[in-house]
Design a protein around this motif. Structure first.
Motif, PDB file in Angstrom:
ATOM      1  N   LEU A   1     -21.031 -54.228  31.905  1.00 32.27           N
ATOM      2  CA  LEU A   1     -22.122 -53.553  32.609  1.00 32.27           C
ATOM      3  C   LEU A   1     -22.033 -52.054  32.345  1.00 32.27           C
ATOM      4  N   THR A   2     -23.162 -51.459  32.000  1.00 25.90           N
ATOM      5  CA  THR A   2     -23.245 -50.029  31.721  1.00 25.90           C
ATOM      6  C   THR A   2     -24.396 -49.442  32.531  1.00 25.90           C
ATOM      7  N   TYR A   3     -24.139 -48.328  33.200  1.00 24.88           N
ATOM      8  CA  TYR A   3     -25.173 -47.748  34.046  1.00 24.88           C
ATOM      9  C   TYR A   3     -24.887 -46.274  34.298  1.00 24.88           C
ATOM     10  N   VAL A   4     -25.869 -45.616  34.884  1.00 22.40           N
ATOM     11  CA  VAL A   4     -25.790 -44.190  35.196  1.00 22.40           C
ATOM     12  C   VAL A   4     -26.137 -44.006  36.670  1.00 22.40           C
ATOM     13  N   THR A   5     -25.418 -43.106  37.329  1.00 17.43           N
ATOM     14  CA  THR A   5     -25.764 -42.751  38.702  1.00 17.43           C
ATOM     15  C   THR A   5     -25.923 -41.239  38.815  1.00 17.43           C
ATOM     16  N   VAL A   6     -26.814 -40.833  39.706  1.00 16.77           N
ATOM     17  CA  VAL A   6     -26.995 -39.430  40.069  1.00 16.77           C
ATOM     18  C   VAL A   6     -27.125 -39.362  41.584  1.00 16.77           C
ATOM     19  N   THR A   7     -26.396 -38.453  42.201  1.00 16.14           N
ATOM     20  CA  THR A   7     -26.489 -38.254  43.640  1.00 16.14           C
ATOM     21  C   THR A   7     -27.254 -36.964  43.911  1.00 16.14           C
ATOM     22  N   LEU A   8     -28.349 -37.091  44.653  1.00 15.35           N
ATOM     23  CA  LEU A   8     -29.227 -35.955  44.935  1.00 15.35           C
ATOM     24  C   LEU A   8     -29.095 -35.547  46.399  1.00 15.35           C
ATOM     25  N   PRO A   9     -28.600 -34.335  46.678  1.00  7.19           N
ATOM     26  CA  PRO A   9     -28.603 -33.856  48.069  1.00  7.19           C
ATOM     27  C   PRO A   9     -30.042 -33.701  48.557  1.00  7.19           C
ATOM     28  N   LEU A  10     -30.297 -34.171  49.769  1.00 10.62           N
ATOM     29  CA  LEU A  10     -31.640 -34.026  50.347  1.00 10.62           C
ATOM     30  C   LEU A  10     -31.692 -32.671  51.044  1.00 10.62           C
ATOM     31  N   THR A  11     -32.024 -31.674  50.270  1.00  9.91           N
ATOM     32  CA  THR A  11     -31.982 -30.290  50.733  1.00  9.91           C
ATOM     33  C   THR A  11     -33.118 -29.987  51.699  1.00  9.91           C
ATOM     34  N   ARG A  12     -33.016 -28.832  52.324  1.00  6.01           N
ATOM     35  CA  ARG A  12     -34.063 -28.383  53.232  1.00  6.01           C
ATOM     36  C   ARG A  12     -35.393 -28.272  52.504  1.00  6.01           C
ATOM     37  N   GLN A  13     -35.359 -27.816  51.253  1.00  5.22           N
ATOM     38  CA  GLN A  13     -36.589 -27.668  50.474  1.00  5.22           C
ATOM     39  C   GLN A  13     -37.295 -29.012  50.288  1.00  5.22           C
ATOM     40  N   LEU A  14     -36.525 -30.087  49.998  1.00  2.00           N
ATOM     41  CA  LEU A  14     -37.131 -31.403  49.826  1.00  2.00           C
ATOM     42  C   LEU A  14     -37.681 -31.932  51.144  1.00  2.00           C
ATOM     43  N   LYS A  15     -36.945 -31.734  52.214  1.00  3.03           N
ATOM     44  CA  LYS A  15     -37.405 -32.218  53.519  1.00  3.03           C
ATOM     45  C   LYS A  15     -38.678 -31.501  53.955  1.00  3.03           C
TER      46      LYS A  15
END
Length: 357
Positions: free
Chosen positions: A199-213
């Protein structure tokens, strides 16, 4: 020009490599009856295993007998953290070595796990040799185990880097082909069984910043679905047209664990969200995990490769497509590349059964 080779992905030289092998078996009642107590069992197993390590040049090995899942991360300082469901190992492969036993008083483990952490430099080029050493060590250990049980073996490799490294001034890069584990190991005379799962895959973790909220949530909102729906829509749109259609989004506060459905199914506990993909299936798949009434600190985005992505050259073309999608996603979200990191983690897993001795 080499920089235009579509089968290579050019990654900042600041990227970090990780590798570890996880071996496990399920002891039954007859197994535990061979020992005077659970503590005596784990101590004896560890002593037998640790005595073998110098012979196979293995320097960082941990025995886990409390049914917690190991998670491995790079860090300049070596330390270990335990939660209810996880053991997090932070270490720098260049410098850190160690042996440890993780158990609980009078607790009978459902599984006995052993984590072999790769050490040294050039982990990717030495991965096959490390795998071979671990297998030889485990086979010798099997001979000493009551009943000589079969072992499930997983080889985990990870390459992590900031997608915005060049924007921040890190101009030097290295071209990776990212060959599949099976052909890479075969070329280095490390034989793997035909019956295996990769199995091969990619992950990215995105902080839910104040700007996005602020962008998608009204002040005082208690329904957070607009935020998650917008993130989902933009992620799917960024991946569209790039043959990236096996996706997952985890924004429920849990840590994603990606596995092959050959071994595991989708499930969760208080800390972990297990996600399963069939490596032999090429049908599109979108898995989403979020709750409209729960606002979390970060969201995890996962892109899984299919069999066709593993070309004779490797996963370089796949990763170029992934990077294009993630850059498009980041532009849509107006993520400031100069100030914020977006850590991309490229994972390669291979699993198989080491037969009973």
């Amino acid at each position: 020009m080499a920089s235009h080779n579509p089968h290579r992905v050019y990654i900042s030289t600041t990227a970090r490599s990780n590798q570890y092998l996880l071996a496990e078996f399920k002891p039954d009642a007859a197994f535990y009856q061979q020992f005077s107590s659970h503590e005596a069992c784990y101590q004896q197993l560890a002593q037998q295993l640790f005595a073998l390590l110098p012979q196979y040049d293995l320097h960082n090995v941990q025995l886990i007998a409390n049914d917690k899942l190991p998670v491995v991360r790079f860090h300049q300082e070596a330390y270990t953290l335990q939660t209810e469901k996880q053991i997090l190992f932070f270490y720098n492969p260049k410098y850190h070595e160690g042996q440890g036993i993780f158990s609980q008083h009078d607790y009978q483990a459902r599984k006995i796990r052993v984590v072999f952490l790769a050490t040294g430099e050039e982990l990717r080029s030495q991965a096959a040799a490390f795998h071979s050493k671990v297998v030889q060590c485990l086979q010798a250990w099997q001979q000493q185990l009551p009943g000589k049980p079969a072992l499930k073996l997983r080889d985990h490799q990870q390459l992590s880097y900031d997608l915005f490294a060049k924007t921040k001034g890190h101009k030097e890069s290295y071209g990776y082909k990212l060959r599949g584990l099976y052909p890479r190991y075969k070329a280095r005379h490390c034989a793997l069984p035909d019956e295996h799962s990769e199995l091969t895959y990619v992950t990215v973790t995105l902080p839910l910043t104040r700007q996005l909220k602020q962008q998608w949530l009204a002040a005082g909102a208690t329904d957070f679905s607009p935020l998650y729906q917008q993130l989902q829509q933009r992620f799917v749109e960024a991946c569209a047209g790039k043959k990236l259609d096996r996706l997952a989004i985890v924004a429920n506060g849990l840590t994603p664990v990606v596995r092959s459905s050959k071994w595991d199914q989708i499930e969760q506990n208080r800390e972990l969200q297990k996600i399963s993909f069939n490596p032999d299936c090429t049908e599109p798949q979108l898995l989403t995990f979020w709750q409209a009434d729960k606002l979390v600190e970060s969201a995890h985005f996962i892109i899984v490769a299919d069999k066709d992505d593993n070309t004779e050259f490797g996963y370089g073309r796949f990763m170029n497509q992934v990077e294009d999608a993630l850059r498009s996603f980041a532009r849509q979200l107006e993520i400031p590349a100069e100030r914020q990191d977006l850590i991309v983690r490229f994972y390669q897993h291979i699993s198989y059964i080491l037969p009973a001795a």
